[in-house]
Design an enzyme around this catalytic site. Structure first.
Site, mmCIF file in Angstrom:
data_model
loop_
_atom_site.group_PDB
_atom_site.id
_atom_site.type_symbol
_atom_site.label_atom_id
_atom_site.label_comp_id
_atom_site.label_asym_id
_atom_site.label_seq_id
_atom_site.Cartn_x
_atom_site.Cartn_y
_atom_site.Cartn_z
ATOM 1 N N TYR A 1 -11.667 1.513 9.248
ATOM 2 C CA TYR A 1 -10.680 2.239 8.149
ATOM 3 C C TYR A 1 -11.325 2.709 6.909
ATOM 4 C CZ TYR A 1 -5.998 2.114 5.695
ATOM 5 O OH TYR A 1 -4.932 2.263 4.860
ATOM 6 N N GLU B 1 7.275 9.908 6.987
ATOM 7 C CA GLU B 1 6.139 9.361 7.730
ATOM 8 C C GLU B 1 6.460 8.017 8.706
ATOM 9 O OE1 GLU B 1 2.452 9.796 5.469
ATOM 10 O OE2 GLU B 1 1.614 8.014 6.525
ATOM 11 N N ARG C 1 -3.539 -4.639 -11.637
ATOM 12 C CA ARG C 1 -3.882 -4.176 -12.841
ATOM 13 C C ARG C 1 -3.007 -4.683 -13.968
ATOM 14 N NH1 ARG C 1 -4.104 1.720 -12.149
ATOM 15 N NH2 ARG C 1 -5.990 1.629 -10.538
ATOM 16 N N ARG D 1 -7.490 -3.452 -0.269
ATOM 17 C CA ARG D 1 -7.863 -1.954 -0.875
ATOM 18 C C ARG D 1 -6.878 -1.637 -2.066
ATOM 19 N NH1 ARG D 1 -8.849 2.009 2.860
ATOM 20 N NH2 ARG D 1 -6.894 3.201 2.239
ATOM 21 N N ASP E 1 -12.098 5.498 3.842
ATOM 22 C CA ASP E 1 -11.820 6.589 3.176
ATOM 23 C C ASP E 1 -12.474 7.966 3.273
ATOM 24 O OD1 ASP E 1 -9.675 5.005 1.969
ATOM 25 O OD2 ASP E 1 -10.997 4.332 0.334
ATOM 26 N N ARG F 1 6.959 6.261 4.121
ATOM 27 C CA ARG F 1 7.192 7.228 2.906
ATOM 28 C C ARG F 1 7.476 8.535 3.482
ATOM 29 N NH1 ARG F 1 0.424 6.223 2.404
ATOM 30 N NH2 ARG F 1 -0.379 6.634 4.287
ATOM 31 N N ARG G 1 -3.021 2.306 15.303
ATOM 32 C CA ARG G 1 -1.678 2.738 14.900
ATOM 33 C C ARG G 1 -1.780 4.363 14.760
ATOM 34 N NH1 ARG G 1 2.443 -0.262 15.622
ATOM 35 N NH2 ARG G 1 3.437 0.488 13.792
HETATM 36 N N1 UDP Z 1 0.925 -1.490 0.877
HETATM 37 C C1 UDP Z 1 1.950 -2.095 0.658
HETATM 38 N N2 UDP Z 1 3.186 -1.614 -0.129
HETATM 39 C C2 UDP Z 1 2.943 -0.094 -0.597
HETATM 40 C C3 UDP Z 1 1.626 0.497 -0.185
HETATM 41 C C4 UDP Z 1 0.804 -0.111 0.424
HETATM 42 O O1 UDP Z 1 2.223 -3.343 0.969
HETATM 43 O O2 UDP Z 1 3.718 0.369 -1.189
HETATM 44 C C5 UDP Z 1 -0.391 -2.067 1.729
HETATM 45 C C6 UDP Z 1 -0.109 -1.831 3.366
HETATM 46 O O3 UDP Z 1 -0.255 -3.117 3.957
HETATM 47 C C7 UDP Z 1 -1.066 -0.864 3.710
HETATM 48 C C8 UDP Z 1 -2.230 -1.146 2.313
HETATM 49 O O4 UDP Z 1 -1.533 -1.852 1.398
HETATM 50 O O5 UDP Z 1 -1.418 -0.998 4.589
HETATM 51 C C9 UDP Z 1 -2.914 -0.194 2.116
HETATM 52 O O6 UDP Z 1 -2.349 0.954 1.527
HETATM 53 P P1 UDP Z 1 -2.738 2.464 1.371
HETATM 54 O O7 UDP Z 1 -1.722 3.280 0.690
HETATM 55 O O8 UDP Z 1 -4.197 2.529 0.514
HETATM 56 O O9 UDP Z 1 -2.906 3.005 2.957
HETATM 57 P P2 UDP Z 1 -3.002 4.164 3.551
HETATM 58 O O10 UDP Z 1 -2.588 5.443 2.259
HETATM 59 O O11 UDP Z 1 -4.699 4.448 3.713
HETATM 60 O O12 UDP Z 1 -2.085 4.339 4.433
#
Ligand code: UDP
Length: 385
Positions: A369, A321, A197, A193, A371, A301, A270
């Protein structure tokens, strides 16, 4: 605004549903989240009558916002709308105005900050590299050292995308906190996901369109649910018999295993919990989303909600969170799509596919999962419409 709309409808509701047992609706929509509300909107546009029910005391599902100190607080976690589908964008922006918020989260690893998603700013901060070629060479070297060809799990996938250093500092601990499982036991798809870049671009998403409804998501739900009957504090399973006869068809957006009384076993999710604080400062962290990617920090976060709408309020609201395993009394958030769960889900799906008057849709009913834009697209293109 949402509450008033809901309250006026709720005033009309009776505790006892038996007076309504005659089939008076075209659709009973179980769940007033994004799937259910979009479905209600599309159905009403075709002249159909809908009853939308939700066990919570508000509509909006996990997009619900609560106004605190003039700030729209994303009560169930941050939601940033993004899509490359023009029809989806035109649909949502025809209902409410969106701002031009661009998600650019920052990762905090033991006090050192890195830009996300993984881009030239991240590579420069880590390795001092300046050109894309230098960054690619560095990653290629680490990938070769790890010797992974066809990634079988999240760890291998991550190392092959961004190398060992980034995996260790920005992925491993964060992912294990979020999912409560070792990266070697998680599917590669989760990390796919995230964009990687080789430009100095901190925009988290690759999509063409992005933003947040001006004034928060509740306004979007006010529009989507206009004209539908809405019954809140109504648990489908507490009134199942009566509700099953109230409409010609049911759109069910709840957990699929619960619909079938967990007969093949419980699916795992989860859940996320939030520690919310109002702070007497106008700017706490300078960014809406800061990920804590080390193992010692117990939360994944911190969200500072005002930055989603460029807020200038004198105070600020933050949410820490925490991620944990779903239990019966908590909210299911993320499906855990490992082999065990996916094979259980397929058994439920087999039953669901045979239903002639029940439609299953959304993250919980499809155990996927998604979006937000996926959900809107699915409803816009649904065969019912
Ligand atoms: N992820 C990570 N480090 C980060 C942010 C995301 O390893 O700083 C990984 C983590 O495995 C996560 C996945 O990327 O489950 C998807 O992150 P995203 O932020 O897209 O998840 P959401 O916001 O849907 O919780």
């Amino acid at each position: 605004m949402l509450l008033n709309h809901s309250q006026s409808i709720m005033e009309k509701q009776t505790e006892n549903l038996t007076t309504e047992t005659a089939k008076k609706y075209d659709y009973l929509i179980v769940g007033a989240g994004l799937y259910g509300a979009c479905f209600a909107y599309m159905a009403r546009k075709r002249g159909k009558k809908c009853l939308v029910i939700d066990k919570r005391e508000h509509a909006g599902g996990n997009l619900y916002c609560e106004n605190i100190e003039g700030i729209n607080v994303h009560k169930y976690g941050a939601h940033i709308f993004h899509t490359s589908d023009k029809a989806v964008w035109e649909f949502v922006t025809s209902l409410v105005e969106f701002n031009n918020y661009i998600n650019s989260p920052v990762a905090n690893y033991k006090g050192k900050l890195y830009n996300l998603p993984f881009n030239m700013n991240t590579f420069h901060a880590l390795w001092g590299v300046v050109t894309p070629q230098e960054a690619m060479d560095k990653i290629a070297g680490q990938r070769a050292a790890a010797g992974t060809s066809e990634p079988q799990n999240l760890e291998q996938q991550a190392i092959s995308l961004v190398g060992e250093d980034i995996y260790r500092i920005l992925i491993k601990d964060y992912t294990e906190k979020q999912w409560g499982r070792k990266c070697t036991e998680l599917p590669p798809s989760i990390i796919k996901r995230l964009p990687v870049r080789f430009t100095y671009d901190n925009n988290y998403f690759n999509d063409i369109y992005q933003g947040i409804p001006v004034g928060g998501y509740n306004r979007l739900f006010d529009k989507l649910l206009e004209g539908a009957d809405l019954r809140l504090n109504c648990d489908f399973f507490a009134h199942r018999q009566e509700l099953e006869n109230i409409a010609d068809k049911i759109l069910y957006t709840g957990a699929i295993d619960q619909f079938y009384d967990y007969r093949f076993g419980k699916l795992e999710y989860r859940t996320v919990s939030f520690e919310q604080e109002v702070l007497d400062t106008d700017n706490y962290q300078g960014v809406a989303v800061m990920n804590y990617t080390d193992a010692e920090t117990p939360y994944t976060r911190i969200i500072e909600h005002k930055h989603f709408e460029f807020g200038k309020q004198p105070k600020t609201v933050i949410s820490r969170e925490y991620s944990s395993e779903w239990k019966d009394d908590s909210e299911p958030y993320y499906p855990v799509n490992n082999e065990r769960n996916n094979s259980i889900y397929l058994k439920y799906k087999e039953l669901a596919d045979k239903e002639s008057s029940v439609i299953f849709g959304g993250r919980l009913a499809e155990y996927k999962y998604y979006d937000m834009h996926h959900i809107v697209a699915q409803v816009l293109n649904h065969k019912e419409f």
